[in-house]
Design a protein around this motif. Structure first.
Motif, PDB file in Angstrom:
ATOM      1  N   ASP A  96       1.322   7.202  -6.472  1.00 47.02           N
ATOM      2  CA  ASP A  96       0.136   8.009  -6.759  1.00 47.02           C
ATOM      3  C   ASP A  96       0.358   9.463  -6.354  1.00 47.02           C
ATOM      4  O   ASP A  96       0.067  10.382  -7.125  1.00 47.02           O
ATOM      5  CB  ASP A  96      -1.068   7.433  -6.018  1.00 47.02           C
TER       6      ASP A  96
ATOM      7  N   GLN B 285      -7.577   0.381   0.866  1.00 50.87           N
ATOM      8  CA  GLN B 285      -6.905   1.525   0.243  1.00 50.87           C
ATOM      9  C   GLN B 285      -6.225   1.111  -1.061  1.00 50.87           C
ATOM     10  O   GLN B 285      -6.262   1.852  -2.058  1.00 50.87           O
ATOM     11  CB  GLN B 285      -5.885   2.128   1.214  1.00 50.87           C
TER      12      GLN B 285
ATOM     13  N   THR C   4      -7.359   9.790  -4.359  1.00 50.89           N
ATOM     14  CA  THR C   4      -7.702   8.453  -3.872  1.00 50.89           C
ATOM     15  C   THR C   4      -8.951   8.488  -3.014  1.00 50.89           C
ATOM     16  O   THR C   4      -9.791   7.579  -3.077  1.00 50.89           O
ATOM     17  CB  THR C   4      -6.525   7.865  -3.074  1.00 50.89           C
TER      18      THR C   4
ATOM     19  N   LEU D 223      -6.574   2.574  -4.851  1.00 51.87           N
ATOM     20  CA  LEU D 223      -5.397   3.057  -5.581  1.00 51.87           C
ATOM     21  C   LEU D 223      -5.219   2.339  -6.912  1.00 51.87           C
ATOM     22  O   LEU D 223      -4.667   2.906  -7.862  1.00 51.87           O
ATOM     23  CB  LEU D 223      -4.145   2.855  -4.724  1.00 51.87           C
TER      24      LEU D 223
ATOM     25  N   ALA E 183       0.715   3.885  -3.014  1.00 53.26           N
ATOM     26  CA  ALA E 183       0.241   5.214  -2.617  1.00 53.26           C
ATOM     27  C   ALA E 183       1.295   6.279  -2.895  1.00 53.26           C
ATOM     28  O   ALA E 183       0.964   7.403  -3.283  1.00 53.26           O
ATOM     29  CB  ALA E 183      -0.145   5.216  -1.144  1.00 53.26           C
TER      30      ALA E 183
ATOM     31  N   CYS F  63       0.829  -1.209   0.000  1.00 49.52           N
ATOM     32  CA  CYS F  63       0.000   0.000   0.000  1.00 49.52           C
ATOM     33  C   CYS F  63       0.859   1.254   0.000  1.00 49.52           C
ATOM     34  O   CYS F  63       0.592   2.198  -0.753  1.00 49.52           O
ATOM     35  CB  CYS F  63      -0.928  -0.012   1.210  1.00 49.52           C
TER      36      CYS F  63
ATOM     37  N   TYR G  42       7.434   6.992   3.089  1.00 51.30           N
ATOM     38  CA  TYR G  42       6.068   7.386   2.752  1.00 51.30           C
ATOM     39  C   TYR G  42       5.553   8.485   3.675  1.00 51.30           C
ATOM     40  O   TYR G  42       4.927   9.453   3.221  1.00 51.30           O
ATOM     41  CB  TYR G  42       5.121   6.199   2.803  1.00 51.30           C
TER      42      TYR G  42
ATOM     43  N   VAL H 245      -3.765   9.517   2.388  1.00 51.44           N
ATOM     44  CA  VAL H 245      -3.621   9.260   0.954  1.00 51.44           C
ATOM     45  C   VAL H 245      -3.988  10.541   0.217  1.00 51.44           C
ATOM     46  O   VAL H 245      -4.491  11.500   0.825  1.00 51.44           O
ATOM     47  CB  VAL H 245      -4.523   8.096   0.473  1.00 51.44           C
ATOM     48  N   SER H 246      -3.764  10.556  -1.091  1.00 53.44           N
ATOM     49  CA  SER H 246      -4.086  11.746  -1.864  1.00 53.44           C
ATOM     50  C   SER H 246      -5.589  11.985  -1.901  1.00 53.44           C
ATOM     51  O   SER H 246      -6.397  11.065  -1.717  1.00 53.44           O
ATOM     52  CB  SER H 246      -3.548  11.603  -3.297  1.00 53.44           C
TER      53      SER H 246
END
Length: 479
Positions: free
Chosen positions: A48, A122, A433, A126, A45, A41, A406, A429-430
């Protein structure tokens, strides 16, 4: 953003994440085999968040399908996901099991865990197919991201993970008990810390828990009370008021409250409003803000190398950075009193403050002070933690790793770094997303998920019964 020769090298970081995603990880990651879902993830992520301004994703259609199949292969029939495909039995083993009724009693519910379930959900968002990959179907981007997810079982499983005191555990397990029927009883395993409260709130929001009448919701009021009891004497948060406060726990508590206050598109029956949840979930907001401000200090490499050096925390809380550390200060954060700097603590502290500020609970001070404070933190991340091969290290001079890399990118994205996508601090997350998750949740409500599969199966059975032997009726031609 800053003329101090500390640029954010987007291309270098993207190459680092591609290596992590497509090659064997160093042997130090062997111990994390059970958390492969988390590692995957973070890798997906990160690519992304790094793909801004319409940049083409580094994950092609074939890989998206393969990664998606890998995630769904980790889904447990009784609800939830496991940390990797080696942590569940072949499907044939579960033949004849009825997880909704708990039969047979000696089942295998302990494989799915709450953290892996969140990262799996998630990941599926994604990995949602792009518009070009939808095959020309009239479908919004991400609407079918949760196709194949056992939504109802997962929400039922999540509800069973909550204890009477409002806390959440990590997994379900059966333990020997001569007084119980069959000699075994089901228990909630794992700790009772704030991380599981946060993860439970995320899973509930992602799957629209509370908005479906056929699945019992978690006890939101009990969870809010449990979070409130986690605030300590110094204003921070911990597993309980008698434990040591930690910036990571503070983030989990505040982000959980934020998510409990968000309503799903088809969930109009939230227990408490957003402001009510923060008022009920935080006993002393000013004390929390003071504690978060005290996590920032002027980074001194000489003190970092000498473990016996005297630490001066809170030294930038009441005076300007230039008065304290010169014209180009480096501001680091720690997660607990008298601890060394760590790149992830910058994220935990900043993200918590960002969520509080969004709800009207901000630190005192003008925007110029806030900008100057952030630039000093940014210099610390990019000058001391950014690695020459890409990624970020835990401590200055250390190797990069997936976890700290991250969260460092998350810290930069949450402060609108030019080369990164807009970020949702509570979801980590963004914002792109998060919008995909919202669309996928609508897809579940429209019947693209488990409920839709049941309706289609029922209709097919009805048609078979009407037509006989599965043959459709002959087409009538009007004369």
């Amino acid at each position: 953003m800053d003329s101090d020769n500390a640029p954010f090298d987007q291309a270098r970081h993207l190459r680092y994440w591609q290596r992590c995603m497509r090659t064997l990880l160093p042997q130090q990651y062997t111990a994390t085999d059970s958390t492969r879902m988390m590692l995957g993830c973070f890798c997906i992520a990160a690519t992304d968040v790094l793909a801004r301004n319409g940049d083409q994703s580094v994950i092609n259609a074939h890989d998206r399908r393969a990664f998606r199949a890998w995630v769904l292969a980790c889904q447990h029939p009784g609800g939830g996901f496991v940390g990797g495909p080696t942590h569940t039995y072949p499907r044939a083993v579960y033949a004849g099991f009825d997880f909704s009724k708990g039969l047979p009693e000696i089942g295998l519910p302990g494989e799915a865990n709450i953290a892996a379930t969140l990262f799996a959900l998630q990941l599926l968002a994604l990995l949602a197919a792009s518009d070009e990959e939808n095959g020309g179907r009239n479908e919004k981007h991400g609407e079918g991201a949760y196709l194949g997810v056992h939504r109802n079982q997962t929400l039922q499983w999540l509800q069973q993970l909550q204890r009477p005191d409002g806390s959440f555990g990590e997994f379900l397990a059966y333990v020997p008990d001569v007084r119980a029927a069959g000699g075994r009883r089901k228990v909630v395993g794992g700790g009772a810390d704030m991380r599981y409260c946060y993860i439970a709130a995320m899973i509930r929001w992602i799957l629209g828990g509370g908005g479906c009448t056929d699945v019992i919701d978690i006890d939101v009021s009990a969870l809010v009370r449990r979070i409130r009891l986690g605030q300590t004497y110094d204003g921070g948060f911990a597993e309980s008021s008698t434990h040591e406060s930690h910036a990571g726990y503070a983030f989990c508590a505040i982000a959980a409250l934020d998510l409990l206050g968000r309503s799903a598109e088809f969930d109009k029956s939230t227990t408490l409003s957003s402001l009510d949840i923060f008022a009920h979930g935080i006993a002393d907001i000013p004390a929390l803000l003071r504690w978060l401000a005290a996590r920032t200090f002027c980074f001194n490499p000489e003190c970092e190398e000498d473990n016996d050096s005297e630490w001066q925390e809170s030294m930038v809380a009441e005076i300007t950075p230039t008065e304290t550390c010169g014209n180009k200060p480096l501001f680091a954060c720690n997660g607990r009193c008298n601890k060394h700097a760590d790149s992830c603590y910058t994220w935990w502290t900043l993200a918590t403050l960002s969520i509080l500020e969004h709800h009207g609970y901000g630190l005192k001070g003008g925007s110029e002070m806030s900008k100057e404070d952030w630039l000093a933190k940014r210099r610390f991340l990019l000058k001391k933690m950014q690695h020459e091969i890409g990624g970020f290290s835990k401590v200055p001079g250390g190797p990069p790793d997936i976890y700290h890399s991250y969260l460092s990118i998350a810290a930069l994205a949450s402060q609108n770094e030019d080369m990164l996508k807009a970020f949702d601090p509570a979801m980590c997350v963004s914002q792109d997303t998060v919008r995909t998750i919202e669309t996928a949740r609508l897809g579940l409500s429209r019947g693209l998920g488990e409920a839709g599969e049941r309706r289609r199966a029922d209709l097919l059975s009805l048609g078979t019964a009407c037509w006989g032997r599965g043959k459709p009726p002959r087409r009538q031609v009007a004369l």
